[in-house]
Design an enzyme around this catalytic site. Structure first.
Site, PDB file in Angstrom:
ATOM      1  N   LYS A   1       8.078   8.274   8.813  1.00  0.00           N
ATOM      2  CA  LYS A   1       9.476   7.993   9.395  1.00  0.00           C
ATOM      3  C   LYS A   1       9.655   6.818   8.545  1.00  0.00           C
ATOM      4  O   LYS A   1       8.712   6.714   8.115  1.00  0.00           O
ATOM      5  CB  LYS A   1       7.965   7.892  10.376  1.00  0.00           C
ATOM      6  CG  LYS A   1       9.439   7.406  11.425  1.00  0.00           C
ATOM      7  CD  LYS A   1       8.434   6.380  12.710  1.00  0.00           C
ATOM      8  CE  LYS A   1       8.428   4.988  12.888  1.00  0.00           C
ATOM      9  NZ  LYS A   1      10.022   4.808  12.765  1.00  0.00           N
TER      10      LYS A   1
ATOM     11  N   GLY B   1       4.102  -2.072   5.890  1.00  0.00           N
ATOM     12  CA  GLY B   1       4.444  -2.644   7.659  1.00  0.00           C
ATOM     13  C   GLY B   1       3.649  -4.201   7.637  1.00  0.00           C
ATOM     14  O   GLY B   1       2.516  -4.702   7.564  1.00  0.00           O
ATOM     15  N   SER B   2       3.514  -3.976   9.364  1.00  0.00           N
ATOM     16  CA  SER B   2       2.845  -5.499   9.459  1.00  0.00           C
ATOM     17  C   SER B   2       1.459  -5.104  10.126  1.00  0.00           C
ATOM     18  O   SER B   2       1.553  -4.248  10.181  1.00  0.00           O
ATOM     19  CB  SER B   2       3.591  -6.418  10.571  1.00  0.00           C
ATOM     20  OG  SER B   2       3.697  -5.302  11.445  1.00  0.00           O
TER      21      SER B   2
ATOM     22  N   GLU C   1       0.483  -6.181  12.467  1.00  0.00           N
ATOM     23  CA  GLU C   1       0.287  -6.491  13.910  1.00  0.00           C
ATOM     24  C   GLU C   1       0.045  -4.755  13.751  1.00  0.00           C
ATOM     25  O   GLU C   1      -1.201  -4.215  14.510  1.00  0.00           O
ATOM     26  CB  GLU C   1       1.145  -6.829  13.902  1.00  0.00           C
ATOM     27  CG  GLU C   1       1.308  -7.446  16.134  1.00  0.00           C
ATOM     28  CD  GLU C   1       2.472  -8.135  16.243  1.00  0.00           C
ATOM     29  OE1 GLU C   1       3.388  -7.794  16.557  1.00  0.00           O
ATOM     30  OE2 GLU C   1       2.759  -9.551  15.733  1.00  0.00           O
TER      31      GLU C   1
ATOM     32  N   GLY D   1      -0.411  -2.832  12.058  1.00  0.00           N
ATOM     33  CA  GLY D   1      -1.306  -1.904  10.905  1.00  0.00           C
ATOM     34  C   GLY D   1      -2.218  -1.829  12.035  1.00  0.00           C
ATOM     35  O   GLY D   1      -3.121  -0.719  11.825  1.00  0.00           O
TER      36      GLY D   1
ATOM     37  N   GLU E   1      -1.210  -0.520   3.679  1.00  0.00           N
ATOM     38  CA  GLU E   1       0.133  -2.107   3.061  1.00  0.00           C
ATOM     39  C   GLU E   1       0.358  -2.879   3.767  1.00  0.00           C
ATOM     40  O   GLU E   1       1.555  -2.394   4.195  1.00  0.00           O
ATOM     41  CB  GLU E   1       0.124  -1.644   1.633  1.00  0.00           C
ATOM     42  CG  GLU E   1       0.779  -2.213   0.952  1.00  0.00           C
ATOM     43  CD  GLU E   1       1.991  -3.680   0.330  1.00  0.00           C
ATOM     44  OE1 GLU E   1       1.948  -3.961   0.716  1.00  0.00           O
ATOM     45  OE2 GLU E   1       3.384  -2.883   0.330  1.00  0.00           O
TER      46      GLU E   1
ATOM     47  N   CYS F   1       6.859  -7.962   0.129  1.00  0.00           N
ATOM     48  CA  CYS F   1       5.391  -8.554   1.138  1.00  0.00           C
ATOM     49  C   CYS F   1       5.103  -9.600   0.562  1.00  0.00           C
ATOM     50  O   CYS F   1       3.943  -9.936   0.282  1.00  0.00           O
ATOM     51  CB  CYS F   1       4.582  -7.045   1.657  1.00  0.00           C
ATOM     52  SG  CYS F   1       4.764  -6.084   0.331  1.00  0.00           S
TER      53      CYS F   1
ATOM     54  N   GLU G   1       3.169 -15.141   7.637  1.00  0.00           N
ATOM     55  CA  GLU G   1       4.648 -14.995   6.649  1.00  0.00           C
ATOM     56  C   GLU G   1       5.494 -14.683   7.127  1.00  0.00           C
ATOM     57  O   GLU G   1       5.837 -14.024   8.430  1.00  0.00           O
ATOM     58  CB  GLU G   1       4.411 -13.113   6.852  1.00  0.00           C
ATOM     59  CG  GLU G   1       4.410 -11.967   5.614  1.00  0.00           C
ATOM     60  CD  GLU G   1       4.361 -11.185   5.492  1.00  0.00           C
ATOM     61  OE1 GLU G   1       3.652 -10.438   5.760  1.00  0.00           O
ATOM     62  OE2 GLU G   1       4.717 -10.514   4.364  1.00  0.00           O
TER      63      GLU G   1
END
Ligand code: ADP
Length: 503
Positions: free
Chosen positions: A199, A252-253, A255, A257, A274, A308, A406
């Site tokens: 996705k 991704g973020s 949150e 994750g 990651e 990142c 971040e």
């Protein structure tokens, strides 16, 4: 002159006729069961060119029903199909073919990436697209090198291990390096004999869709790779929760994750994450200053800082703080903002309005906290598009929000430090641990500091170097599991121990 069409406006600056054609043939569909199909709901969403806010294409909005369908095909492809039991040499050839097709279509892919994401074309051309091809080529070689062990068991037994594919892998990726992230996920999974449901991020679906076409062109068996475009809540969460998906790999973020990890508990699927970073980039006074300034500039302004492992906390020893931040600011000021498709553009827009507004919010917070924008500190002055000026904040301390959270934008927070001990403590004083860098000519200091930093990657006298052969991943809340290198093979295989009685 007649008024330009929205297609012409959306693709302004594009020269690849293939890219223009690809964008024009909209709406884009889902790749399920070896065919391009609309979403079951019939819904679509818009993907925009962030440089001018025009609609590039409509894209099928997949959700749970589409994921369910894809999982059925994937399960069949894994349990009954030929991919997992194919000779590893054949898998090698397929992966090499995909790499060749990426290279063959590199100009088109680079333009699509820059149109959809906003990154400068020189980055798409030199980093994203070649990096994707190289990753497929690297893992093509791995398909024939996935070994088990023989163990020195009791003489009455022969005990050996097999490394077997995990099964159906859900892979959810972000928008900052769309094709590259797709290749980091798909290539090792395929090398190990898994089947994949990918996705892409809703902001940047185009190159993943094009990659799906190239994978079909390479002739991979049906349903080995399926691509479901759509949103996080919807397609993404359906993948994370699905009881018949064996593994989820997510970038991704933090949150999201955490949501993925929670969702995985239903069937205890394997998870690798990651996530974000707030990486310290450390400048000692004995560094080669021109290289340190240039490297630090790339470290925070490449891809508009939407990286990142960006060097977002620039630690500079007090004696050179003024000099260094002056030079970094001057260099930042000289970066040309503009249409990503112009080869002279050094910085494009951020990927979306949402991201733009978030970063503007951090610029405001930084000033309220007492930091000084030595350069930048505001939106770009383009009429349209999500531009932000490259920003260097001075008068920052490590406790400020702009040093802790971040930002994911072109914003460097320059923090002074006293000595080696101080900078190691401050550098590690973060919830993240993705990357770090140290600039010094003193090899003992460089190697010593590299050991003390809690980060998955440390650069010495360089920034941002990545190679498919070397692992990438985080300490602390930057995630777990290592992608790339031989380590990704651990993510996509499970180990079986076989005992055979002798005699
Ligand atoms: P960013 O903040 O950088 O956009 P996100 O973590 O929100 O990063 O998104 C990364 C990927 O995760 C995207 O493909 C997005 O659609 C997906 N995603 C977002 N929310 C969820 C969710 N609840 N479950 C699964 N995937 C999600």
């Amino acid at each position: 002159m007649g008024a330009s069409t929205s297609h012409e406006r959306a693709t302004k600056g594009a020269t690849s006729s293939a890219a223009l054609e690809f964008v024009k043939s909209s709406p884009k569909k889902l790749l399920i069961g070896g065919k391009w199909v609309p979403s079951k709901s019939g819904k679509t969403f818009e993907t925009l060119n962030p440089a001018n806010e025009e609609v590039l294409a409509l894209v099928a909005e997949g959700d749970k029903a589409d994921v369910d369908e894809a999982v059925k095909h994937a399960r069949k492809a894994f349990e009954e199909g030929k991919w997992p039991s194919l000779s590893p040499h054949a898998r090698t050839r397929y992966l090499l073919k995909i790499a060749d097709l990426i290279e063959k279509n590199a100009d088109e892919l680079a333009e699509l990436e820059s149109l959809d994401n906003g990154k400068p074309i020189f980055e798409s051309k030199n980093i994203d697209i070649p990096g994707a091809a190289e990753t497929f080529r690297y893992y093509a070689g791995f398909a024939t090198k996935i070994y088990g062990d023989t163990n020195p068991s009791d003489p009455s037994m022969f005990n050996y291990t097999l490394r077997e594919a995990v099964g159906v892998c859900g892979q959810i990726i972000p928008w900052n390096f769309p094709l590259l992230m797709a290749s980091w996920k798909i290539a090792p999974a395929l090398a190990c004999g898994n089947v994949v449901i990918l996705k892409p991020a809703e902001q940047t679906p185009l190159t993943a869709i094009r990659l799906g076409e190239l994978i079909l062109e390479a002739g991979l068996p049906e349903s080995v790779v399926q691509i479901i475009t759509g949103f996080g809540p919807g397609a993404g969460s359906a993948i994370a929760e699905h009881p018949d998906i064996d593994k989820v790999a997510f970038t991704g973020s933090g949150e999201v994750g955490k949501l993925i990890l929670k969702a995985s508990t239903g069937n205890l699927k394997r998870v690798s994450l990651e996530l974000g970073g707030k990486s310290p980039n450390i400048i000692f006074p004995d560094a080669d200053m021109p290289s340190a300034v240039f490297g630090s500039m790339l470290g925070i302004f490449m891809n508009q800082g939407q990286v990142c492992c960006a060097g977002s906390r620039v630690f500079v020893q007090q004696s050179v703080y003024e000099e260094f931040t002056d030079s970094l600011s001057t260099m930042a000021k000289g970066l040309t903002l503009g249409n990503p498709l112009d080869p002279n553009t050094k910085m494009g827009p951020l990927v979306s309005k949402e991201q733009h507004d978030r970063v503007i919010g951090y610029l405001k917070t930084g000033k309220e906290e007492g930091a000084t924008a030595k350069t930048g500190g505001a939106a770009g002055n383009q009429e349209r598009g999500y531009f932000i000026q490259p920003t260097v904040f001075t008068n920052v301390n490590n406790q400020m929000k702009i040093a802790r959270e971040e930002i994911f934008g072109p914003v460097a927070s320059a923090i002074p430090f006293k000595d080696e001990n101080d900078v190691v403590l401050q550098g590690n004083d973060t919830t993240y641990g993705l990357a770090a860098a140290v600039w010094t000519k003193d090899i003992n200091r460089a190697l010593g500091v590299a050991r003390k930093l809690k980060a998955g990657t440390v650069w010495i006298n360089t920034y941002g170097m990545l190679d498919p052969m070397s692992p990438f991943g985080g300490y602390k809340q930057s995630g777990f599991g290592r992608e790339l290198g031989k380590y990704a093979i651990d993510l996509y295989t499970q180990i079986k121990s076989v005992y055979a009685k002798i005699g």
